[in-house]
Write a protein that holds these residues in place. Structure first.
Motif, PDB file in Angstrom:
ATOM      1  N   ASN A  12      37.635  47.921  42.786  1.00 48.22           N
ATOM      2  CA  ASN A  12      38.107  49.302  42.827  1.00 48.22           C
ATOM      3  C   ASN A  12      37.328  50.170  41.843  1.00 48.22           C
ATOM      4  O   ASN A  12      37.643  51.322  41.649  1.00 48.22           O
ATOM      5  N   LEU A  13      36.292  49.580  41.230  1.00 51.80           N
ATOM      6  CA  LEU A  13      35.378  50.300  40.374  1.00 51.80           C
ATOM      7  C   LEU A  13      34.033  49.593  40.455  1.00 51.80           C
ATOM      8  O   LEU A  13      33.964  48.427  40.814  1.00 51.80           O
ATOM      9  N   PRO A  14      32.947  50.288  40.167  1.00 52.16           N
ATOM     10  CA  PRO A  14      31.642  49.628  40.215  1.00 52.16           C
ATOM     11  C   PRO A  14      31.559  48.541  39.140  1.00 52.16           C
ATOM     12  O   PRO A  14      32.048  48.734  38.024  1.00 52.16           O
ATOM     13  N   LEU A  15      30.959  47.418  39.491  1.00 54.12           N
ATOM     14  CA  LEU A  15      30.748  46.338  38.531  1.00 54.12           C
ATOM     15  C   LEU A  15      29.253  46.210  38.287  1.00 54.12           C
ATOM     16  O   LEU A  15      28.457  46.241  39.216  1.00 54.12           O
ATOM     17  N   THR A  16      28.881  46.062  37.027  1.00 58.99           N
ATOM     18  CA  THR A  16      27.474  46.044  36.638  1.00 58.99           C
ATOM     19  C   THR A  16      26.985  44.614  36.414  1.00 58.99           C
ATOM     20  O   THR A  16      27.796  43.695  36.248  1.00 58.99           O
ATOM     21  N   PRO A  17      25.662  44.432  36.404  1.00 57.54           N
ATOM     22  CA  PRO A  17      25.132  43.106  36.095  1.00 57.54           C
ATOM     23  C   PRO A  17      25.703  42.593  34.775  1.00 57.54           C
ATOM     24  O   PRO A  17      25.998  43.371  33.876  1.00 57.54           O
ATOM     25  N   SER A  18      25.863  41.298  34.692  1.00 58.94           N
ATOM     26  CA  SER A  18      26.458  40.582  33.554  1.00 58.94           C
ATOM     27  C   SER A  18      27.975  40.582  33.586  1.00 58.94           C
ATOM     28  O   SER A  18      28.601  39.973  32.732  1.00 58.94           O
ATOM     29  N   THR A  19      28.598  41.284  34.553  1.00 60.17           N
ATOM     30  CA  THR A  19      30.047  41.160  34.722  1.00 60.17           C
ATOM     31  C   THR A  19      30.340  39.718  35.110  1.00 60.17           C
ATOM     32  O   THR A  19      29.663  39.139  35.949  1.00 60.17           O
ATOM     33  N   LYS A  20      31.351  39.135  34.482  1.00 62.05           N
ATOM     34  CA  LYS A  20      31.740  37.759  34.777  1.00 62.05           C
ATOM     35  C   LYS A  20      33.125  37.752  35.405  1.00 62.05           C
ATOM     36  O   LYS A  20      34.037  38.403  34.913  1.00 62.05           O
ATOM     37  N   LEU A  21      33.239  37.007  36.503  1.00 59.24           N
ATOM     38  CA  LEU A  21      34.516  36.805  37.182  1.00 59.24           C
ATOM     39  C   LEU A  21      34.821  35.320  37.105  1.00 59.24           C
ATOM     40  O   LEU A  21      34.014  34.495  37.556  1.00 59.24           O
ATOM     41  N   THR A  22      35.960  34.965  36.523  1.00 61.84           N
ATOM     42  CA  THR A  22      36.317  33.564  36.340  1.00 61.84           C
ATOM     43  C   THR A  22      37.521  33.228  37.200  1.00 61.84           C
ATOM     44  O   THR A  22      38.561  33.886  37.088  1.00 61.84           O
ATOM     45  N   LEU A  23      37.366  32.235  38.073  1.00 59.37           N
ATOM     46  CA  LEU A  23      38.444  31.747  38.930  1.00 59.37           C
ATOM     47  C   LEU A  23      38.930  30.429  38.351  1.00 59.37           C
ATOM     48  O   LEU A  23      38.134  29.510  38.140  1.00 59.37           O
ATOM     49  N   TYR A  24      40.246  30.312  38.101  1.00 62.04           N
ATOM     50  CA  TYR A  24      40.764  29.100  37.455  1.00 62.04           C
ATOM     51  C   TYR A  24      42.268  28.987  37.636  1.00 62.04           C
ATOM     52  O   TYR A  24      42.898  29.986  37.966  1.00 62.04           O
ATOM     53  N   PRO A  25      42.891  27.857  37.370  1.00 67.09           N
ATOM     54  CA  PRO A  25      42.327  26.518  37.308  1.00 67.09           C
ATOM     55  C   PRO A  25      42.369  25.869  38.692  1.00 67.09           C
ATOM     56  O   PRO A  25      43.321  26.050  39.442  1.00 67.09           O
ATOM     57  N   PHE A  26      41.342  25.141  39.022  1.00 64.97           N
ATOM     58  CA  PHE A  26      41.331  24.352  40.255  1.00 64.97           C
ATOM     59  C   PHE A  26      41.841  22.961  39.870  1.00 64.97           C
ATOM     60  O   PHE A  26      41.082  22.086  39.477  1.00 64.97           O
ATOM     61  N   VAL A  77      24.476  39.597  39.132  1.00 59.78           N
ATOM     62  CA  VAL A  77      23.085  39.817  38.755  1.00 59.78           C
ATOM     63  C   VAL A  77      22.595  41.176  39.241  1.00 59.78           C
ATOM     64  O   VAL A  77      21.485  41.585  38.931  1.00 59.78           O
ATOM     65  N   THR A  78      23.442  41.873  39.984  1.00 61.88           N
ATOM     66  CA  THR A  78      23.128  43.208  40.484  1.00 61.88           C
ATOM     67  C   THR A  78      24.428  44.012  40.513  1.00 61.88           C
ATOM     68  O   THR A  78      25.511  43.446  40.395  1.00 61.88           O
ATOM     69  N   THR A  79      24.345  45.311  40.662  1.00 61.30           N
ATOM     70  CA  THR A  79      25.539  46.151  40.679  1.00 61.30           C
ATOM     71  C   THR A  79      26.316  45.969  41.986  1.00 61.30           C
ATOM     72  O   THR A  79      25.728  45.935  43.058  1.00 61.30           O
ATOM     73  N   ALA A  80      27.627  45.844  41.871  1.00 60.06           N
ATOM     74  CA  ALA A  80      28.525  45.832  43.031  1.00 60.06           C
ATOM     75  C   ALA A  80      29.218  47.193  43.048  1.00 60.06           C
ATOM     76  O   ALA A  80      30.005  47.506  42.157  1.00 60.06           O
ATOM     77  N   PRO A  81      28.914  48.025  44.038  1.00 58.89           N
ATOM     78  CA  PRO A  81      29.511  49.364  44.076  1.00 58.89           C
ATOM     79  C   PRO A  81      31.035  49.321  44.207  1.00 58.89           C
ATOM     80  O   PRO A  81      31.615  48.319  44.639  1.00 58.89           O
ATOM     81  N   GLN A  82      31.670  50.416  43.859  1.00 59.07           N
ATOM     82  CA  GLN A  82      33.113  50.569  44.047  1.00 59.07           C
ATOM     83  C   GLN A  82      33.448  50.324  45.516  1.00 59.07           C
ATOM     84  O   GLN A  82      32.677  50.643  46.406  1.00 59.07           O
ATOM     85  N   GLN A  83      34.618  49.729  45.767  1.00 54.16           N
ATOM     86  CA  GLN A  83      35.114  49.433  47.117  1.00 54.16           C
ATOM     87  C   GLN A  83      34.258  48.389  47.847  1.00 54.16           C
ATOM     88  O   GLN A  83      34.150  48.408  49.064  1.00 54.16           O
ATOM     89  N   THR A  84      33.662  47.454  47.105  1.00 51.31           N
ATOM     90  CA  THR A  84      32.888  46.366  47.696  1.00 51.31           C
ATOM     91  C   THR A  84      33.800  45.170  47.917  1.00 51.31           C
ATOM     92  O   THR A  84      34.549  44.781  47.024  1.00 51.31           O
ATOM     93  N   ASN A  85      33.746  44.587  49.105  1.00 52.35           N
ATOM     94  CA  ASN A  85      34.414  43.316  49.384  1.00 52.35           C
ATOM     95  C   ASN A  85      33.367  42.226  49.250  1.00 52.35           C
ATOM     96  O   ASN A  85      32.363  42.240  49.959  1.00 52.35           O
ATOM     97  N   MET A  86      33.585  41.311  48.328  1.00 55.31           N
ATOM     98  CA  MET A  86      32.632  40.240  48.062  1.00 55.31           C
ATOM     99  C   MET A  86      33.223  38.930  48.554  1.00 55.31           C
ATOM    100  O   MET A  86      34.107  38.364  47.914  1.00 55.31           O
ATOM    101  N   SER A  87      32.754  38.437  49.692  1.00 50.29           N
ATOM    102  CA  SER A  87      33.213  37.170  50.250  1.00 50.29           C
ATOM    103  C   SER A  87      32.227  36.079  49.878  1.00 50.29           C
ATOM    104  O   SER A  87      31.024  36.221  50.109  1.00 50.29           O
ATOM    105  N   ILE A  88      32.758  35.004  49.298  1.00 52.04           N
ATOM    106  CA  ILE A  88      31.919  33.866  48.930  1.00 52.04           C
ATOM    107  C   ILE A  88      32.652  32.580  49.261  1.00 52.04           C
ATOM    108  O   ILE A  88      33.882  32.555  49.375  1.00 52.04           O
ATOM    109  N   SER A  89      31.884  31.516  49.391  1.00 48.62           N
ATOM    110  CA  SER A  89      32.427  30.173  49.592  1.00 48.62           C
ATOM    111  C   SER A  89      31.690  29.211  48.677  1.00 48.62           C
ATOM    112  O   SER A  89      30.515  29.428  48.348  1.00 48.62           O
TER     113      SER A  89
END
Length: 124
Positions: A12-26, A77-89
């Protein structure tokens, strides 16, 4: 058993390089050389994008596995603009015996700031 985890994160806001997202605990997850996409020497997990839009590139194609706290750390490693849906597996190894599903949290930090973790919403 190796399981593929699918996650979609929405900004809901732009995220800049070096932003860290931590998913836990598995809970009880482990990693070894037999897990597809895991690099034991670098402790990294290969990311893919189930949507086919190339979102794994936002994180340089991989994430860090922190075995001690059962966490996956995604670093932009790059900017994620506001309102970006980031799907990963990514793949993780769960124990061979059944277990109940646990709550998974996401925390994120920007350079110089960190934010309170929040529980991921599930779609199952």
């Amino acid at each position: 058993a190796v399981n593929t985890i699918h996650v979609t994160l929405a900004t809901n806001l732009p995220l800049t390089p070096s932003t860290k997202l931590t998913l836990y605990p598995f809970k009880d997850a482990t990693m070894d050389a037999d897990v597809p996409g895991y690099n034991a020497a670098a402790r990294t997990i290969q990311l893919t994008d189930p949507s086919g839009q190339g979102n794994e590139a936002l994180f340089g194609g991989s994430a860090e596995w922190q075995g001690a706290n059962k966490a996956v750390v995604l670093s932009l490693v790059t900017t994620a603009p506001q309102q970006t849906n980031m799907s990963i597996s990514f793949n993780l190894r769960n124990p061979g015996s059944g277990q109940s599903s646990t709550r998974i949290w996401v925390a994120f930090s920007l350079v110089g700031s960190s934010f309170q973790a929040t529980e991921l919403q599930r779609d199952f």
